[in-house]
Design a protein around this motif. Structure first.
Motif, PDB file in Angstrom:
ATOM      1  N   GLU A 227       7.594  15.328  59.201  1.00 17.07           N
ATOM      2  CA  GLU A 227       7.368  16.773  59.160  1.00 17.07           C
ATOM      3  C   GLU A 227       7.198  17.232  57.710  1.00 17.07           C
ATOM      4  N   LYS A 228       8.162  16.856  56.848  1.00 15.85           N
ATOM      5  CA  LYS A 228       8.061  17.164  55.419  1.00 15.85           C
ATOM      6  C   LYS A 228       7.997  15.898  54.570  1.00 15.85           C
ATOM      7  N   LEU A 229       8.546  14.813  55.070  1.00 16.41           N
ATOM      8  CA  LEU A 229       8.535  13.545  54.345  1.00 16.41           C
ATOM      9  C   LEU A 229       7.760  12.505  55.144  1.00 16.41           C
ATOM     10  N   PHE A 230       6.896  11.764  54.443  1.00 19.20           N
ATOM     11  CA  PHE A 230       6.031  10.797  55.117  1.00 19.20           C
ATOM     12  C   PHE A 230       5.997   9.489  54.326  1.00 19.20           C
TER      13      PHE A 230
ATOM     14  N   LYS B 179       5.354  22.392  52.750  1.00 18.62           N
ATOM     15  CA  LYS B 179       5.545  23.071  54.027  1.00 18.62           C
ATOM     16  C   LYS B 179       5.435  22.060  55.156  1.00 18.62           C
ATOM     17  N   SER B 180       6.319  22.175  56.124  1.00 19.12           N
ATOM     18  CA  SER B 180       6.351  21.235  57.244  1.00 19.12           C
ATOM     19  C   SER B 180       4.999  21.154  57.939  1.00 19.12           C
ATOM     20  N   ASN B 181       4.581  19.916  58.208  1.00 19.74           N
ATOM     21  CA  ASN B 181       3.360  19.624  58.963  1.00 19.74           C
ATOM     22  C   ASN B 181       2.085  20.119  58.291  1.00 19.74           C
ATOM     23  N   GLU B 182       2.155  20.435  56.995  1.00 18.64           N
ATOM     24  CA  GLU B 182       0.965  20.825  56.236  1.00 18.64           C
ATOM     25  C   GLU B 182       0.752  19.806  55.124  1.00 18.64           C
ATOM     26  N   LEU B 183      -0.255  18.950  55.290  1.00 17.91           N
ATOM     27  CA  LEU B 183      -0.498  17.867  54.352  1.00 17.91           C
ATOM     28  C   LEU B 183      -1.667  18.194  53.436  1.00 17.91           C
ATOM     29  N   ASP B 184      -1.548  17.792  52.183  1.00 20.16           N
ATOM     30  CA  ASP B 184      -2.641  17.894  51.227  1.00 20.16           C
ATOM     31  C   ASP B 184      -3.396  16.571  51.276  1.00 20.16           C
ATOM     32  N   MET B 185      -4.462  16.512  52.085  1.00 19.28           N
ATOM     33  CA  MET B 185      -5.167  15.257  52.285  1.00 19.28           C
ATOM     34  C   MET B 185      -5.874  14.789  51.018  1.00 19.28           C
TER      35      MET B 185
END
Length: 399
Positions: A70-73, A219-225
């Motif tokens: 969600e915030k950490l990947f 932000k949770s579930n918002e990734l900077d691709m």
């Protein structure tokens, strides 16, 4: 890295901690709407004032805070990437001199600014340090745990922070006895809410994993691709929110979008059982065969491998895709399942879903919730209305 490993590392970020030593800190300032580095500065972390150290420690802890997926990947590096960031980070990690380490980090910043500009000034902070992790073993003679091994892990951590304009304030000067306008033009670096960041390498079972990097989003579930693919050169990843949406679409395809609450409750209970049975192992994943088994065990009729495999292909175009069980399962303790109707929206926990029924009474559809105690709305205790339902049914029969 699992949540226990991350939590253990996060709590080490405090001043004067012998288990975590930060050797150098490197700050890079980038002006908004620019692809140039305005200023950069490095110094030994111990040379900072204690108040500054504490501010940065809180910032680094926030980079390591949040739910996995969600915030950490945990991202795997793309082995085919040119000018690989994995190589840059590993080289910087092993470098003896500060200048060499700075050169590797500046290359990462150049990647950040390539074909992208920011609408505010940003500060990119890099630190390198060593994490000392003691491992305890039980001593049967002393009947207590004693330290038996100490693992030393070198790491690089980065945080990206936005800046903000200083507040316009009116001050009172005690000496001159006058009201003055507070004129401050220097931007404030917001260390309380990092935009994103990363940790390299990941740590698994007391071993450094240089093939993965831990990415943190603001932000949770918002990734900077752009950051993930072009800066870190990591492989694309699905968020927990996306995984859950994929699972829901697959179930809709298999069931024809027809599912009663009892069966849906059984589905979540079955997934919850899978998670509990694999609590100590790696996060369990469900392929199309596992999803087929979950649906069959939950009482869904007319389910077969061909139908589930076809649903995977239709929804995600990959029959071999694996869904993380923890992502598709609503938080079991929280009121996180949403029931939407034209009259009202209701939130309910998964384990209570079996108490909800959609029924037809006197030709009208009703949402029926079984309760074990009086219902209280805005402080008012509701009066049972079973007789009213009976009267409606009798009126319908007479007609």
């Amino acid at each position: 890295m699992n949540k226990k490993d991350i939590a253990e590392l996060r709590k080490q970020f405090k001043v004067d901690n012998e288990s975590l030593k930060i050797s150098d800190i490197f700050n890079v300032y980038v002006m908004k709407e620019s692809d140039d580095i305005y200023h950069h500065q490095s110094q030994p972390f111990d040379m900072l004032e204690r108040e500054q150290q504490e501010l940065f420690m809180d910032n680094f802890k926030k980079v390591l805070t949040g739910q996995l997926d969600e915030k950490l990947f945990e991202l795997r590096f793309d082995s085919n990437a040119e000018n690989s960031s994995q190589f840059l980070l590993h080289k910087g990690l092993l470098s003896q001199g500060v200048e060499e380490w700075k050169a590797q980090m500046l290359e990462l910043v150049e990647k950040m600014l390539h074909e992208k500009t920011y609408d505010m000034d940003i500060v990119i902070t890099f630190i390198r340090g060593e994490y000392i992790k003691p491992v305890k073993r039980k001593n049967d003679d002393l009947e207590e745990e004693v330290e038996s091994t100490r693992y030393a892990h070198s790491f690089v951590l980065s945080s990206v922070n936005k800046t903000q304009d200083p507040k316009k304030e009116l001050l009172f000067d005690y000496i001159e006895k006058a009201f003055k306008y507070n004129i401050v033009v220097d931007p404030i670096i917001n260390l309380k809410a990092p935009m994103q960041g990363f940790l390299f390498p990941c740590f698994t079972d007391n071993t450094a994993d240089v093939n993965h990097v831990l990415y943190s989003t603001g932000k949770s579930n918002e990734l900077d691709m752009h950051f993930i693919e072009n800066v870190l050169n990591a492989q694309e990843v699905m968020t927990a929110e996306e995984d859950k949406a994929v699972f829901e679409e697959i179930v809709k395809h298999v069931t024809g979008n027809q599912l009663n609450t009892t069966t849906l409750s059984n589905v979540y209970e079955e997934i919850h059982r899978v998670i509990e049975e694999n609590e100590e192992a790696e996060t369990p994943k469900l392929d199309y065969r596992d999803v087929e088994n979950v649906l069959k065990m939950s009482g869904v009729e007319d389910v077969n491998s061909e139908k589930v495999e076809s649903a995977f292909h239709e929804v995600i175009d990959d029959k071999s895709y694996e869904l993380k069980a923890s992502s598709i399962m609503p938080k079991y303790e929280s009121k996180s399942i949403k029931i939407k109707t034209k009259v009202a929206n209701i939130s309910i926990s998964p384990q209570d879903l079996s108490y909800v029924k959609q029924v037809n009474i006197a030709g009208k559809t009703h949402l029926l919730i079984e309760v074990e105690e009086d219902t209280v709305i805005e402080g008012f205790t509701m009066i049972p209305e079973a007789l009213a339902f009976k009267e409606n049914i009798d009126d319908s029969n007479r007609k």
